[in-house]
Design an enzyme around this catalytic site. Structure first.
Site, PDB file in Angstrom:
ATOM      1  N   GLU A 475     -16.429  16.549   7.985  1.00 28.51           N
ATOM      2  CA  GLU A 475     -16.758  17.849   8.631  1.00 28.51           C
ATOM      3  C   GLU A 475     -17.262  17.524  10.084  1.00 28.51           C
ATOM      4  O   GLU A 475     -18.278  16.817  10.124  1.00 28.51           O
ATOM      5  CB  GLU A 475     -17.804  18.767   7.665  1.00 28.51           C
ATOM      6  CG  GLU A 475     -18.335  19.870   8.310  1.00 28.51           C
ATOM      7  CD  GLU A 475     -19.541  20.372   7.426  1.00 28.51           C
ATOM      8  OE1 GLU A 475     -20.323  19.423   6.835  1.00 28.51           O
ATOM      9  OE2 GLU A 475     -19.736  21.566   7.366  1.00 28.51           O
ATOM     10  N   VAL A 476     -16.386  17.797  10.931  1.00 30.01           N
ATOM     11  CA  VAL A 476     -16.768  17.742  12.411  1.00 30.01           C
ATOM     12  C   VAL A 476     -17.350  18.954  12.963  1.00 30.01           C
ATOM     13  O   VAL A 476     -17.055  20.154  12.456  1.00 30.01           O
ATOM     14  CB  VAL A 476     -15.361  17.310  13.211  1.00 30.01           C
ATOM     15  CG1 VAL A 476     -15.710  17.227  14.722  1.00 30.01           C
ATOM     16  CG2 VAL A 476     -14.928  15.971  12.660  1.00 30.01           C
TER      17      VAL A 476
END
Ligand code: NAD
Length: 725
Positions: A475-476
């Site tokens: 998850e950026v």
């Protein structure tokens, strides 16, 4: 002589009489099979048959990395009825049977992946030669799309390697690598890529000379287990036992949510009992049914989302390109840092420099990486040479030496805001002016970490999941100040590390940690009502979650959950308020698995009770509960899962998510939302927004504020809309 008039298949006749057939779908990066190729395929076989100068043939691929990746998914999606899909299966069956019956030997010369229909085609050939390239792999991934192999691949594989082994590959979709293929007798030879055509041609010619279409199987040495299973397969009573055991084990794993697994068992059992033809007919009918099933629709939806994410840069502006990453830095070599080092070396093939606080910390980090390599070596997933070669990519320091040229510095130090800010300042000091600082925090908003940064545009979140080398999601997290090229670079690096990457906007809990909170809270409320732990976890597993929420609390750490709870309440108010379960448990020093004291028993105490998990019943006393209340499993499943779904929808409404697609992938790949339900957004679509709203409002009436429906859900229900078309 050559004939290249056809579009997808062409052939060159060598002077020795071997026709080299090249499969190369024009304009596509990979070869897939389509029904529209059937006539071309048929004509090619007729030509091979009729031409007296053709003594034998080999089939190669015109693509660099794949042989044939399977049936074309769009073709399956275009089917309107089960009969349409059944017809596709019968076309494939007929074509491959025609190939098998050809009186001239055809050898599959495979470099790259031969998946699904590609593997089936290879099995219909008279022999297979594989390259030893890393990309070369055989598999039946159909089951992962809710389907079964529809062109007699299962039966042909069973003929070669036995029923039980074929079942194993059919039911799991797992990879068969070249060495295994050789060992099992599926591949006649495994050779260097450069020798593939020559060796396959020679084998084809040898077979032609012998006038035989059969390759003498290599001598397979069976262990005791193998011998027992062979003995079982050879008589009807034994087969009954084998299939009933396999059905029992499958049911235990799938809870009946994956109909394809039952169909695969049916096809192979029919093949064993009634023969090839009867099983082919059944297979085609089942294929038709499965293509139209809801399970397959959802699983294909996930497959398409993952494919789309592979092409997504993570930013909307197509002009923004990721910058090249040559060197990665790692702050903290604990559980997460060690895993991140591993995926950077092994998958991204990049040098990584680990900074720890002292030599013991550094040694721990190295040990962690080494342990993963040892595990993979033991399972023969990598070679010793590869391990040694990749290990050279790791270096370590306890100062900030040798880090100036770092392109991306990832931090996984302790979860403490002051510490994270301190190391960010150190990185700004020690590294170059465009070094990206990526935090792997699980709960602290990135904006807070970047608050005192000189270059907040270089700060981003890269939230990995534990264990990093196994969990597929990254998850950026981007703040309002993160530069788009920084986002694109973090996404590109994540992909190189082998991750499926979603980009979310910053906020407390980002996306994944935030949506898990309400589910865990609801489970705690149900427990506080006096429902037994096994009942809660069991019900959730039957709905399709990989582990129950109480088990998960023990795994994540009760102390961590207790720490995150108040942060969530502060950010989102009353609806996130948990019952006082956590406080009581923390006061009793229950942290979960890590200190072997939580909801379940660990170590000796668990062993004494025998196999499986056992609740530590003393926990009820700590909580002041008598676990004598029974709730229908559906209520447990709905209350916990709908809390999760409702929060996911809120994240979309709040602009945390870029799309429902990302929300589905984050939930399935990061948190184990049942894949056959497609993810929270696809699940709402399939049940209907108004029905979900009706259920949530019902709980709102019963339990109050924590069941406030997401505004987006109300909107969708009112307008009768769906998240995905
Ligand atoms: N454990 C999980 O499941 C998980 C999942 C996602 C994110 N995270 C986050 O990842 C981070 C690390 O978690 P972990 O489980 O790996 O912790 P850990 O305690 O296993 O490792 C932290 C490491 O950081 C080192 N360290 C501390 N200060 C440092 C400094 N100034 N410079 C260099 N190294 C330093 C410590 O020596 C230790 O080895 C935390 O922010 C955590 O919230 C954890």
């Amino acid at each position: 002589m050559s004939d290249n008039s056809n579009k997808n298949l062409s052939f060159e006749l060598r002077s020795d009489g071997v026709a080299v057939v090249t499969f190369d779908v024009p304009g596509e990066a990979v070869n897939t099979l389509q029904a529209s190729f059937a006539d071309e395929f048929e004509a090619l076989i007729a030509k091979l048959d009729a031409d007296p100068s053709v003594k034998a043939a080999i089939i190669v691929s015109g693509k660099a990395d794949t042989w044939i990746a399977g049936a074309n998914i769009d073709m399956l999606k275009a089917c309107k009825t089960a009969a349409d899909a059944e017809a596709l299966s019968r076309i494939g069956q007929r074509g491959f049977l025609r190939l098998e019956k050809l009186e001239k030997p055809v050898v599959a010369a495979i470099n790259g992946s031969a998946l699904g229909g590609g593997f089936e085609l290879a099995l219909a050939c008279h022999a297979r030669v594989l390259s030893d390239d890393k990309k070369t792999v055989l598999a039946f991934p159909e089951v992962q799309l809710g389907l079964l192999p529809g062109s007699n691949g299962l039966q042909r594989l069973a003929r070669l390697i036995g029923l039980q082994a074929a079942l194993d590959f059919g039911l799991t979709g797992k990879n068969m690598r070249p060495s295994k293929a050789k060992k099992l007798g599926v591949a006649a030879e495994v050779v260097r890529k450069s020798a593939l055509v020559e060796v396959a041609s020679k084998l084809a010619l040898d077979l032609a000379k012998k006038g035989s279409l059969k390759v003498k199987p290599s001598k397979i040495t069976l262990d005791a287990k193998g011998l027992t299973s062979l003995a079982l397969e050879r008589n009807p009573v034994g087969r009954k036992v084998l299939f009933s055991k396999a059905r029992e084990m499958t049911q235990k794993k799938t809870y009946g949510h994956y109909p394809a697994t039952e169909r695969i068992l049916d096809v192979l059992e029919t093949y064993a009992d009634k023969g090839f033809e009867a099983s082919s007919d059944l297979e085609a009918r089942y294929f038709g049914e499965l293509v139209m099933s809801e399970t397959s629709r959802q699983l294909i939806g996930i497959f398409n989302a993952v494919t789309a994410l592979k092409k997504d840069t993570g930013v909307d502006d197509p002009e923004i390109k990721p910058r090249d990453v040559h060197r990665v830095g790692m702050l903290g070599g604990g559980l997460m840092g060690g895993g991140i080092c591993y995926v950077t070396m092994q998958n991204a093939n990049l040098p990584i420099r680990l900074k720890e606080i002292n030599l013991e910390g550094l040694a721990r980090g190295y040990q962690y990486v080494n342990d993963i390599y040892a595990e993979r070596l033991k399972k023969r997933q990598i070679t010793k040479f590869e391990k040694l070669r990749k290990s050279a990519l790791l270096s370590g320091t306890i100062e900030f030496e040798g880090l100036r040229d770092t392109d991306v510095m990832i931090e996984a130090v302790f979860e403490n805001l002051d510490l994270k800010r301190k190391v960010l300042a150190q990185v700004e000091e020690a590294c170059g002016p465009s070094t990206i600082f990526a935090s792997n925090t699980s709960s602290i908003p990135i904006t807070k970490i970047a608050a005192e940064a000189k270059h907040p545009e270089l700060v981003v979140g890269m939230h990995y999941f534990s264990p990093v080398h196994k969990m597929p999601l990254l998850e950026v997290i981007v703040t309002e100040k993160t530069a788009p090229w920084v986002t694109a670079t973090a996404v590109a690096l994540g992909k190189k590390q082998g991750k499926t990457v979603i980009v979310v906007n910053d906020g407390v809990g980002f996306y994944t940690s935030r949506i898990l909170g309400p589910l865990m809270n609801e489970a705690a409320f149900i427990l506080a009502e006096g429902v037994a732990i096994e009942q809660i976890d069991g019900a959730m597993k039957r709905w399709g979650w990989p582990v129950g929420p109480i088990t998960l609390l023990d795994e994540v750490g009760i102390d961590i959950a207790a720490h995150v709870g108040p942060i969530m309440v502060e950010a989102f108010g009353e609806r996130m308020t948990p019952p006082d379960t956590m406080t009581k448990l923390v006061a009793d020093d229950r942290k979960g698995r890590k200190n072997a004291k939580g909801f379940y028993l660990y170590g000796e105490a668990a062993k004494k009770k025998g196999k499986g998990k056992h609740v530590d019943t003393s926990v009820y006393e700590v909580l002041g509960i008598h676990p004598d209340k029974t709730l229908p499993p559906e209520e447990i499943q709905m209350r916990c899962s709908l809390q999760f779904v409702n929060e996911a929808l809120r994240c979309f409404g709040d602009g945390i998510l870029r799309s429902p697609r990302d929300g589905d992938i984050g939930a399935v790949f990061g948190l184990g939302f049942p894949p056959f339900r497609g993810g929270p957004f696809r699940y709402v679509d399939s049940v209907g927004a108004s029905e979900i709203l009706r259920r949530i409002e019902g709980y709102h009436d019963r339990f109050g504020a924590r069941w406030e429906p997401a505004p987006v859900l109300i909107e969708m229900a009112k307008n009768n809309k769906k998240f995905h078309e």
